[in-house]
Design a protein around this motif. Sequence first.
Motif, short mmCIF file in Angstrom:
data_model
loop_
_atom_site.label_atom_id
_atom_site.label_comp_id
_atom_site.label_asym_id
_atom_site.label_seq_id
_atom_site.Cartn_x
_atom_site.Cartn_y
_atom_site.Cartn_z
N UNK A 106 0.85 -1.19 0.00
CA UNK A 106 0.00 0.00 0.00
C UNK A 106 0.88 1.24 0.00
N UNK A 107 0.31 2.36 -0.41
CA UNK A 107 1.08 3.60 -0.43
C UNK A 107 1.56 3.96 0.97
N UNK A 108 0.78 3.59 1.98
CA UNK A 108 1.16 3.88 3.36
C UNK A 108 2.46 3.16 3.77
N UNK A 109 2.84 2.13 3.00
CA UNK A 109 4.07 1.37 3.29
C UNK A 109 5.30 1.99 2.64
N UNK A 110 5.13 3.16 2.03
CA UNK A 110 6.22 3.75 1.25
C UNK A 110 7.49 3.98 2.05
N UNK A 111 7.36 4.26 3.34
CA UNK A 111 8.55 4.53 4.15
C UNK A 111 9.40 3.28 4.37
N UNK A 112 8.81 2.10 4.21
CA UNK A 112 9.57 0.85 4.30
C UNK A 112 10.41 0.62 3.05
N UNK A 113 9.91 1.13 1.93
CA UNK A 113 10.57 0.89 0.64
C UNK A 113 11.45 2.07 0.24
N UNK A 114 10.89 3.26 0.32
CA UNK A 114 11.62 4.46 -0.09
C UNK A 114 12.06 5.21 1.16
N UNK A 115 13.36 5.30 1.35
CA UNK A 115 13.92 5.82 2.60
C UNK A 115 14.27 7.29 2.54
N UNK A 116 13.45 8.12 1.87
CA UNK A 116 13.80 9.53 1.79
C UNK A 116 13.28 10.31 2.93
#
Length: 65
Positions: free
Chosen positions: A55-65
Amino acid sequence: MRHNNVKNFREQLLMSKAELARKAGLSTLTIDRVEAGRPCRLDTKRKILIALGMRFEDKDQVFLD
């Protein structure tokens, strides 16, 4: 350069770059660039997350910016 976990998540799913690109509706060149840590648009991140089954909410797990 920005770092991310796209390659790690893709490999955990035993998915090739070409398969991720196809599922995300992106080129393999774009996947190469993202995995190398090059910046990308928010829409590109969203497409990659969906293709990885996240989900988009999981973006911080994948994209570390």
